[in-house]
Enzyme design. Structure first.
Site, PDB file in Angstrom:
ATOM      1  N   ASP A  29       0.856  -1.189   0.000  1.00 31.33           N
ATOM      2  CA  ASP A  29       0.000   0.000   0.000  1.00 31.33           C
ATOM      3  C   ASP A  29       0.899   1.249   0.000  1.00 31.33           C
ATOM      4  OD1 ASP A  29      -1.623   2.149   0.573  1.00 31.33           O
ATOM      5  OD2 ASP A  29      -2.712   1.150   2.203  1.00 31.33           O
ATOM      6  N   GLU A  79      30.247   5.812   6.018  1.00 32.71           N
ATOM      7  CA  GLU A  79      30.190   4.376   6.294  1.00 32.71           C
ATOM      8  C   GLU A  79      30.066   3.622   4.975  1.00 32.71           C
ATOM      9  OE1 GLU A  79      26.292   2.918   7.783  1.00 32.71           O
ATOM     10  OE2 GLU A  79      25.961   5.024   8.270  1.00 32.71           O
ATOM     11  N   CYS A 110      25.865   6.487  11.064  1.00 31.91           N
ATOM     12  CA  CYS A 110      25.357   7.835  10.747  1.00 31.91           C
ATOM     13  C   CYS A 110      25.851   8.896  11.714  1.00 31.91           C
ATOM     14  CB  CYS A 110      23.842   7.837  10.745  1.00 31.91           C
ATOM     15  SG  CYS A 110      23.156   6.690   9.578  1.00 31.91           S
ATOM     16  N   THR A 151      13.951   2.779   2.588  1.00 36.65           N
ATOM     17  CA  THR A 151      14.695   3.751   3.404  1.00 36.65           C
ATOM     18  C   THR A 151      16.111   3.973   2.862  1.00 36.65           C
ATOM     19  OG1 THR A 151      15.425   2.089   5.020  1.00 36.65           O
ATOM     20  CG2 THR A 151      13.352   3.188   5.475  1.00 36.65           C
ATOM     21  N   SER A 200      16.574  -1.283  15.781  1.00 35.78           N
ATOM     22  CA  SER A 200      17.210   0.004  15.454  1.00 35.78           C
ATOM     23  C   SER A 200      16.297   1.168  15.830  1.00 35.78           C
ATOM     24  CB  SER A 200      17.613   0.060  13.975  1.00 35.78           C
ATOM     25  OG  SER A 200      16.501   0.198  13.128  1.00 35.78           O
ATOM     26  N   HIS A 232      18.366  13.065  13.374  1.00 38.09           N
ATOM     27  CA  HIS A 232      18.844  12.209  12.280  1.00 38.09           C
ATOM     28  C   HIS A 232      17.597  11.577  11.650  1.00 38.09           C
ATOM     29  CE1 HIS A 232      20.573   9.054   9.975  1.00 38.09           C
ATOM     30  NE2 HIS A 232      20.155   8.097  10.787  1.00 38.09           N
ATOM     31  N   LYS A 241       8.524  10.472  15.472  1.00 37.82           N
ATOM     32  CA  LYS A 241       8.371   9.727  16.741  1.00 37.82           C
ATOM     33  C   LYS A 241       9.263  10.320  17.826  1.00 37.82           C
ATOM     34  CE  LYS A 241       6.986   5.278  14.882  1.00 37.82           C
ATOM     35  NZ  LYS A 241       7.254   3.846  14.821  1.00 37.82           N
ATOM     36  N   ASN A 274      17.450   8.438   3.026  1.00 32.97           N
ATOM     37  CA  ASN A 274      18.527   8.433   4.021  1.00 32.97           C
ATOM     38  C   ASN A 274      19.859   8.736   3.336  1.00 32.97           C
ATOM     39  OD1 ASN A 274      19.954   8.118   6.382  1.00 32.97           O
ATOM     40  ND2 ASN A 274      19.386   5.977   6.733  1.00 32.97           N
ATOM     41  N   SER A 307      23.920   3.866  14.164  1.00 31.05           N
ATOM     42  CA  SER A 307      23.718   2.494  14.624  1.00 31.05           C
ATOM     43  C   SER A 307      25.014   1.873  15.102  1.00 31.05           C
ATOM     44  CB  SER A 307      23.154   1.647  13.487  1.00 31.05           C
ATOM     45  OG  SER A 307      21.806   1.961  13.284  1.00 31.05           O
TER      46      SER A 307
HETATM   47  P1  HMG Z   1       8.721  -2.707   7.947  1.00 30.16           P
HETATM   48  O1  HMG Z   1       8.684  -3.921   8.776  1.00 30.16           O
HETATM   49  O2  HMG Z   1       8.637  -2.894   6.487  1.00 30.16           O
HETATM   50  O3  HMG Z   1       7.573  -1.720   8.258  1.00 30.16           O
HETATM   51  O4  HMG Z   1      10.068  -1.920   8.317  1.00 30.16           O
HETATM   52  P2  HMG Z   1       6.459  -1.737   9.405  1.00 30.16           P
HETATM   53  O5  HMG Z   1       5.557  -2.896   9.252  1.00 30.16           O
HETATM   54  O6  HMG Z   1       7.099  -1.500  10.741  1.00 30.16           O
HETATM   55  O7  HMG Z   1       5.679  -0.418   8.977  1.00 30.16           O
HETATM   56  C1  HMG Z   1       6.300   0.830   9.026  1.00 30.16           C
HETATM   57  C2  HMG Z   1       5.269   1.834   9.472  1.00 30.16           C
HETATM   58  O8  HMG Z   1       4.285   1.966   8.430  1.00 30.16           O
HETATM   59  C3  HMG Z   1       4.488   1.388  10.723  1.00 30.16           C
HETATM   60  O9  HMG Z   1       4.226   2.559  11.468  1.00 30.16           O
HETATM   61  C4  HMG Z   1       3.171   0.878  10.140  1.00 30.16           C
HETATM   62  O10 HMG Z   1       2.081   0.950  11.034  1.00 30.16           O
HETATM   63  C5  HMG Z   1       2.985   1.839   8.988  1.00 30.16           C
HETATM   64  P3  HMG Z   1       4.731   2.634  13.002  1.00 30.16           P
HETATM   65  O11 HMG Z   1       4.146   1.481  13.703  1.00 30.16           O
HETATM   66  O12 HMG Z   1       6.260   2.528  12.942  1.00 30.16           O
HETATM   67  O13 HMG Z   1       4.280   3.969  13.450  1.00 30.16           O
HETATM   68  N1  HMG Z   1       2.087   1.376   7.937  1.00 30.16           N
HETATM   69  C6  HMG Z   1       1.175   2.149   7.322  1.00 30.16           C
HETATM   70  N2  HMG Z   1       0.839   3.439   7.499  1.00 30.16           N
HETATM   71  C7  HMG Z   1      -0.147   3.956   6.689  1.00 30.16           C
HETATM   72  N3  HMG Z   1      -0.794   3.223   5.766  1.00 30.16           N
HETATM   73  C8  HMG Z   1      -0.475   1.915   5.577  1.00 30.16           C
HETATM   74  C9  HMG Z   1       0.535   1.335   6.368  1.00 30.16           C
HETATM   75  N4  HMG Z   1       1.087   0.101   6.436  1.00 30.16           N
HETATM   76  C10 HMG Z   1       2.039   0.137   7.390  1.00 30.16           C
HETATM   77  N5  HMG Z   1      -1.145   1.219   4.650  1.00 30.16           N
HETATM   78  C11 HMG Z   1      11.692  -0.261   8.830  1.00 30.16           C
HETATM   79  C12 HMG Z   1      10.228  -0.518   8.474  1.00 30.16           C
HETATM   80  C13 HMG Z   1      11.895   1.223   8.990  1.00 30.16           C
HETATM   81  C14 HMG Z   1      12.017  -1.000  10.112  1.00 30.16           C
HETATM   82  C15 HMG Z   1      12.572  -0.800   7.647  1.00 30.16           C
HETATM   83  O14 HMG Z   1      12.344  -0.017   6.512  1.00 30.16           O
HETATM   84  C16 HMG Z   1      14.067  -0.791   7.976  1.00 30.16           C
HETATM   85  O15 HMG Z   1      14.567  -1.749   8.570  1.00 30.16           O
HETATM   86  N6  HMG Z   1      14.795   0.278   7.548  1.00 30.16           N
HETATM   87  C17 HMG Z   1      16.253   0.374   7.796  1.00 30.16           C
HETATM   88  C18 HMG Z   1      16.609   0.603   9.243  1.00 30.16           C
HETATM   89  C19 HMG Z   1      16.317   1.995   9.724  1.00 30.16           C
HETATM   90  O16 HMG Z   1      16.195   2.937   8.960  1.00 30.16           O
HETATM   91  N7  HMG Z   1      16.263   2.153  11.055  1.00 30.16           N
HETATM   92  C20 HMG Z   1      16.092   3.450  11.657  1.00 30.16           C
HETATM   93  C21 HMG Z   1      16.785   3.583  13.008  1.00 30.16           C
HETATM   94  S1  HMG Z   1      18.495   3.166  12.886  1.00 30.16           S
HETATM   95  C22 HMG Z   1      19.213   4.580  12.195  1.00 30.16           C
HETATM   96  O17 HMG Z   1      18.604   5.602  12.133  1.00 30.16           O
HETATM   97  C23 HMG Z   1      20.601   4.428  11.682  1.00 30.16           C
HETATM   98  C24 HMG Z   1      20.701   4.272  10.181  1.00 30.16           C
HETATM   99  O18 HMG Z   1      20.498   5.519   9.548  1.00 30.16           O
HETATM  100  C25 HMG Z   1      22.056   3.674   9.812  1.00 30.16           C
HETATM  101  C26 HMG Z   1      23.288   4.262  10.415  1.00 30.16           C
HETATM  102  O19 HMG Z   1      23.357   4.690  11.541  1.00 30.16           O
HETATM  103  O20 HMG Z   1      24.288   4.202   9.703  1.00 30.16           O
HETATM  104  C27 HMG Z   1      19.674   3.335   9.609  1.00 30.16           C
END
Ligand code: HMG
Length: 383
Positions: A29, A79, A110, A151, A200, A232, A241, A274, A307
């Site tokens: 979606d 990185e 990051c 992302t 994360s 970030h 959040k 990102n 991370s």
């Molecule tokens: P996921 O499992 O695909 O998604 O992973 P989900 O099921 O958790 O859904 C995401 C959100 O969309 C949820 O909202 C759902 O409810 C919503 P939340 O519960 O979080 O509020 N959703 C909807 N909303 C509206 N309409 C809909 C619908 N369906 C679902 N129809 C995840 C998502 C971000 C975990 C994944 O993309 C991921 O693993 N990304 C990479 C890791 C990341 O970015 N982590 C962030 C923190 S770590 C960080 O910031 C460091 C980093 O930049 C690296 C570094 O430091 O070098 C990553």
């Protein structure tokens, strides 16, 4: 002595993929990407751009005849490094014509660019006539068809850290934390990051609360002292959040104001995705560009997270030239690519197999491009 960001610039590729089209191709979606993750477009980085060229394209306009000789330290935070030994700082110094410098690369996911700023601050404190070029450049890559895919993104932010800065005067204190955590990592034999997405998110928010609390304890400042809170932004929903957590301490007027400023601060990130080390600083640029009522002396809070994991909450006050030194950013002129084209570009990245290769760079009109690899040496061109 006031030390901080004197000049800042951002660079990304001229291509993007639309998140609605990506969602449709992945049978998801679109609102999951648009609202749930909070991203509308994602930068697609061609094979002809790596962190060195992204960084050089961002930094080039910050250097002129007046400051060239004053820059004595280049700190390249990434990185997505391209060499296990030689620093991206050495490559970029060559491309930018900076030779009387110390040039290094730093890494902590990051958080790297924030570590670089802190190093630069200390360097300028000891050497007040010095200027430090800090670059945060990355290409955020997860696997195709993985949950991390929406992302991704990429780009570079370049900053000059000096005394009496024109844009942001950094405050003295900050709150910081490190805990050895496996939330996101990229083993040496991997081009794509591995990630435990839920962990994360939790560590990011936990570290925000901890570093913000430590910052308040040290400074005795409260949320009322802030005009804007920046985060970030691996994707904009996570910053939303973080903001929600801190708004528990706000009165109604503060809630409205801080939410409005955060909306301004996330606009560019929503269009780029990102860029790892540079993401927080792209959000800062977005705030400067889109906020309607910033004033000299306004304090902004910055939450940096990398991370693995390191978090830091720090702050600064807008300086006298912040309105006159906005970078020229035109994301509207980028070209949209289809999901098929994005996948082809994703697969065309330079391989680590040591083979000679000439890349087709005729569609990349950036000043600094990667043209291929010869005898295991990357070939760069200034056009
Ligand atoms: P996921 O499992 O695909 O998604 O992973 P989900 O099921 O958790 O859904 C995401 C959100 O969309 C949820 O909202 C759902 O409810 C919503 P939340 O519960 O979080 O509020 N959703 C909807 N909303 C509206 N309409 C809909 C619908 N369906 C679902 N129809 C995840 C998502 C971000 C975990 C994944 O993309 C991921 O693993 N990304 C990479 C890791 C990341 O970015 N982590 C962030 C923190 S770590 C960080 O910031 C460091 C980093 O930049 C690296 C570094 O430091 O070098 C990553």
């Amino acid at each position: 002595m006031k030390i901080g960001i004197d000049r800042i610039n951002f660079f990304t590729s001229n291509q993007y993929v639309d998140m609605v089209e990506l969602a449709q191709a992945r049978d998801v979606d679109p609102n999951k990407y648009l609202i749930g993750i909070g991203q509308s477009k994602m930068a697609v980085i061609p094979a002809t751009q790596d962190v060195v060229t992204l960084g050089a394209n961002a930094a080039d306009s910050l250097i002129d005849d007046e400051n060239r000789d004053k820059i004595d330290f280049v700190i390249f935070a990434t990185e997505s490094g391209i060499d296990n030994s030689k620093s991206a700082g050495a490559y970029i110094s060559g491309l930018l014509g900076l030779s009387h410098v110390r040039a290094i690369e730093v890494k902590q996911a990051c958080y790297g660019a924030t570590a670089a700023i802190q190093l630069a601050k200390g360097h300028v404190a000891l050497n007040p006539v010095s200027q430090v070029l800090v670059i945060g450049a990355d290409i955020a890559r997860y696997g195709l068809h993985t949950s991390g895919e929406p992302t991704q993104g990429g780009g570079a932010v370049a900053m000059l850290i000096t005394k009496n800065p024109g844009i942001l005067e950094l405050d003295e204190e900050s709150g910081f934390i490190t805990e050895d955590t496996m939330d996101f990592w990229r083993p040496l034999n991997h081009n794509e990051a591995l990630v435990d997405g839920k962990t994360s998110q939790n560590v990011y928010l936990d570290f925000f609360n901890k570093t913000w609390t430590e910052y308040k304890d040290k400074t005795k400042l409260t949320l009322s002292d802030f005009k804007a809170m920046l985060f970030h932004l691996p994707y904009t929903k996570l910053g939303t959040k973080g903001l929600k957590e801190v708004l528990l301490e706000a009165n109604e007027d503060e809630k409205v104001e801080l939410t409005r400023e955060f909306e301004a601060a996330k606009r560019y990130n929503n269009q780029v995705g990102n860029l790892y080390t540079g993401s927080l600083y792209l959000s800062f640029i977005s705030l400067l560009e889109h906020s309607k009522d910033l004033e000299i002396g306004d304090r902004v809070g910055l939450y940096s997270y990398g991370s693995g994991a390191v978090g830091e909450f720090f702050s600064g006050k807008l300086a006298s030239e912040f309105e006159d030194r906005l970078p020229q950013i035109n994301l509207e002129s980028r070209v949209q690519v289809s999901v098929g084209e994005y996948e082809e570009i994703y697969r065309s990245q330079l391989k680590n197999d040591g083979a000679d290769i000439e890349l087709d760079y005729k569609n990349d009109h950036s000043k600094f491009v990667l043209t291929g690899s010869k005898n295991m040496q990357r070939q760069y061109l200034i056009q």
